[in-house]
Write an enzyme that holds these catalytic residues in place. Sequence first.
Site, PDB file in Angstrom:
ATOM      1  N   CYS A   1      -2.384   9.037   2.882  1.00 36.44           N
ATOM      2  CA  CYS A   1      -1.885   8.546   1.595  1.00 36.44           C
ATOM      3  C   CYS A   1      -2.879   8.783   0.464  1.00 36.44           C
ATOM      4  O   CYS A   1      -2.478   8.877  -0.695  1.00 36.44           O
ATOM      5  CB  CYS A   1      -1.515   7.075   1.692  1.00 36.44           C
ATOM      6  SG  CYS A   1      -2.878   5.990   2.188  1.00 36.44           S
TER       7      CYS A   1
ATOM      8  N   GLU B   1       0.869  -1.173   0.000  1.00 32.31           N
ATOM      9  CA  GLU B   1       0.000   0.000   0.000  1.00 32.31           C
ATOM     10  C   GLU B   1       0.905   1.221   0.000  1.00 32.31           C
ATOM     11  O   GLU B   1       1.467   1.590   1.034  1.00 32.31           O
ATOM     12  CB  GLU B   1      -0.925  -0.014   1.222  1.00 32.31           C
ATOM     13  CG  GLU B   1      -1.831  -1.233   1.300  1.00 32.31           C
ATOM     14  CD  GLU B   1      -2.720  -1.399   0.090  1.00 32.31           C
ATOM     15  OE1 GLU B   1      -2.952  -0.410  -0.635  1.00 32.31           O
ATOM     16  OE2 GLU B   1      -3.185  -2.525  -0.155  1.00 32.31           O
TER      17      GLU B   1
END
Length: 471
Positions: free
Chosen positions: A251, A217
């Site tokens: 993010c 990720e």
Amino acid sequence: MSDAPTDPLALPAILHALRAAWQANRPSLAQRDDDLLRLRMAFKARLPQMAEAIAADFGHRSTRESLIADGMTVLGEIDHLRAHLRRWARPRRVGVGWRFWPARAQLRPVPLGVVGVIAPWNYPVNLALIPLATAIAAGNHVILKPSEHTPRTSAFLQALLAEVFPPARVAVVQGDAALASALASAPLDHLVFTGSTAVGRKVMAAAAAHLTPLTLELGGKSPAIVCSDYPLDRAAARLATGKWFNAGQTCIAPDYVLIDGARQRELVQQLQTQVRARYGDFSDAADYTRIIHEGQYRRLRGYLDQARARGVPVIELATVDPERAARERLMVPTIVLDPPADLDLMQEEIFGPILPVCAYPDLDAALAGVEARDRPLALYVFSQQREVVERVLGRIVAGGVTVNDTLLHFAINGLPFGGVGPSGMGAYHGRAGFDGLSKRLPVLWQSRWAASDLLKPPYSKIAGMLKVLLR
């Protein structure tokens, strides 16, 4: 259990204990459900301590942001895993086709063994416990390395997990990048890493020695495209939430906004209105999170200094005494107008409360600009016209999309969360995570009588059968 740093040389023994315990007694569905229930109960009882630990690590972080981002998400994911666990774990029937009748086939989800989780600092509980809970649901044992940049939260996690799990089922190791590198190099059955693209490449290279399967990720520059038909007051409100939640240290935060040129200045005004309504004059700023540490603060200030030196308009949406700002690592929401593509803030993921707002002449030009970059972790498109949204979705490949809002696709348990290309590989959340941290074992059950018994020399005897099978 001590929260002292773990010697990387101790990892082989820790992994051996986890794997030996898993091989001796693989967790049943009842055990997995019980583990998840006990984790939920222990975690919910300690939400205030969690928020205090995170706030201490950040210098200041809004308690409510911690409860939303690191509390609600974890509880919701555990509930989702428990609600669907038995159904997901059932073998799934697969057709064999007429050529292999009367055999039958199935896909049987089986645990992998020992799963590693390397968690980041920005959502230090969410991004540690959700992959951990998913791995437990799938029947694995887990070794977790929390971030060294959030030591109080890491100690909280270690104490919480030591209370819920025996050490041979979940082990927490503490340390810096050297320990993370050692863990990535270890013979794990799967590794979940959340962090930057640059570090993700190093993790992938380290894991290659053992061909360890990865869920990466990562990040990147996630665009928000505001189309000409969308109301600016609503767009500004939703962009403000996505960008300035956790002071932009997310993010999937919008990394830059593309807006039709005629409305660029009005969008900036609407964003300023949102900042004033949410945070006032920043004299208190209790609901505004600080930058995690001095290195990140200097990096972000450097982006603004570079932009100003190039004559690029930089608009701080609030005024704070510079000494206080430096002391608290308080960076107010800031707009940068039409920054050139070669500026650092347009080359790197910003990961802070700086928002470039870029004018585009038409939608095709905006889409071409996005396509010229690496595929993003998230895409946000704002339009009330379905055909316009479909036009964008038909061209841009992203890790995930929220239409007419920001961030929320992450919170939907049934949607896989993951990147594509440089923004990541693999996915988790819900069924995607359960499947990703399981081996879907193909099993063929042959019957007492089978046509394959006839497929043997001399083949001249089955020439007619071959004609049928080959048709």
